[in-house]
Design an enzyme around this catalytic site. Structure first.
Site, PDB file in Angstrom:
ATOM      1  N   GLU A 103       1.280  -1.406   0.127  1.00 21.39           N
ATOM      2  CA  GLU A 103       0.641   0.169  -0.110  1.00 21.39           C
ATOM      3  C   GLU A 103       1.049   1.121  -0.218  1.00 21.39           C
ATOM      4  O   GLU A 103       2.323   1.517   0.718  1.00 21.39           O
ATOM      5  CB  GLU A 103      -0.747   0.166   1.129  1.00 21.39           C
ATOM      6  CG  GLU A 103      -2.209  -1.241   1.367  1.00 21.39           C
ATOM      7  CD  GLU A 103      -1.955  -1.721   1.846  1.00 21.39           C
ATOM      8  OE1 GLU A 103      -0.440  -1.797   3.134  1.00 21.39           O
ATOM      9  OE2 GLU A 103      -2.409  -2.814   1.738  1.00 21.39           O
ATOM     10  N   TYR A 115       7.473   2.266  -8.104  1.00 23.89           N
ATOM     11  CA  TYR A 115       6.306   0.875  -8.433  1.00 23.89           C
ATOM     12  C   TYR A 115       6.458   0.226  -9.608  1.00 23.89           C
ATOM     13  O   TYR A 115       6.962  -0.304  -9.149  1.00 23.89           O
ATOM     14  CB  TYR A 115       5.748   0.641  -7.397  1.00 23.89           C
ATOM     15  CG  TYR A 115       6.163   0.891  -5.926  1.00 23.89           C
ATOM     16  CD1 TYR A 115       7.538   0.321  -4.960  1.00 23.89           C
ATOM     17  CD2 TYR A 115       4.647   1.754  -4.469  1.00 23.89           C
ATOM     18  CE1 TYR A 115       7.136   0.515  -3.605  1.00 23.89           C
ATOM     19  CE2 TYR A 115       5.881   2.009  -3.430  1.00 23.89           C
ATOM     20  CZ  TYR A 115       6.662   1.378  -2.467  1.00 23.89           C
ATOM     21  OH  TYR A 115       6.767   1.887  -1.212  1.00 23.89           O
TER      22      TYR A 115
END
Ligand code: COA
Length: 145
Positions: A103, A115
């Site tokens: 998250e 990411y």
């Protein structure tokens, strides 16, 4: 840069980076407990023997859940975060996991860029996931199969 496993001698430095990096840092006790957590795996980045960053993940059945990743503020932007994340991804891939997830705050553009650069995709939102400011969390996944 050298990558090592989590060791008690690294906890103070990790805790310092944790408090410099997050508004909701892990406590030192929580980090120490990770030493005995059989489902936890950490990669610690060392430069001249000093901790400059870390990534932690929990192995949950056939999934890797990233718990935290941070680089010391003085060493950001030099590729260390990408090397650590790649190590975690490769670790999960080699274990034949289904995928790896995390998250991230919707405002954390730098981490989201990191990411996405390694193939993680936005798979949903956890509303008000972060309790300090009620910020939403983006759920990201990288699937291996
Ligand atoms: C997120 C973090 C771990 C990245 O580590 P880093 O070592 O600085 O990142 P790297 O130098 O490896 O860069 C990796 C990618 O991140 C992105 N990135 C890094 N710095 C950036 C910046 N200033 N602006 C935009 N994107 C950036 C880029 O996509 C970069 O890939 P590229 O160099 O191929 O373009 C680091 O900024 C950090 O510790 N932040 C505070 C803690 C945190 O937010 N953790 C994530 C919680 S979900």
């Amino acid at each position: 840069m050298f990558i090592d496993d989590l060791r008690l001698e690294y906890i103070d430095a990790i805790y310092e980076i944790e408090t410099m990096s997050f508004s909701l840092p892990w406590s030192k006790d929580s980090l120490i407990k990770e030493l005995d957590n059989k489902n936890a795996h950490y990669f610690i980045a060392l430069l001249d023997g000093k901790v400059v960053g870390y990534i932690g993940l929990w192995e949950i059945i056939d999934e890797g859940h990233i718990t935290n990743i941070a680089i010391h503020p003085n060493f950001r932007g030099h590729g260390f975060g990408k090397i650590l994340l790649t190590s975690a991804v490769d670790y999960c891939k080699n274990k034949n996991f289904y995928g790896i997830t995390l998250e991230v705050r919707v405002s954390n553009t730098i981490a989201i860029n990191l990411y996405e650069s390694l193939g993680f995709v936005n798979c949903g939102i956890r509303k008000k996931f972060y309790t300090d400011n009620n910020e939403d969390g983006i759920i990201m996944w990288k699937y291996f199969r």
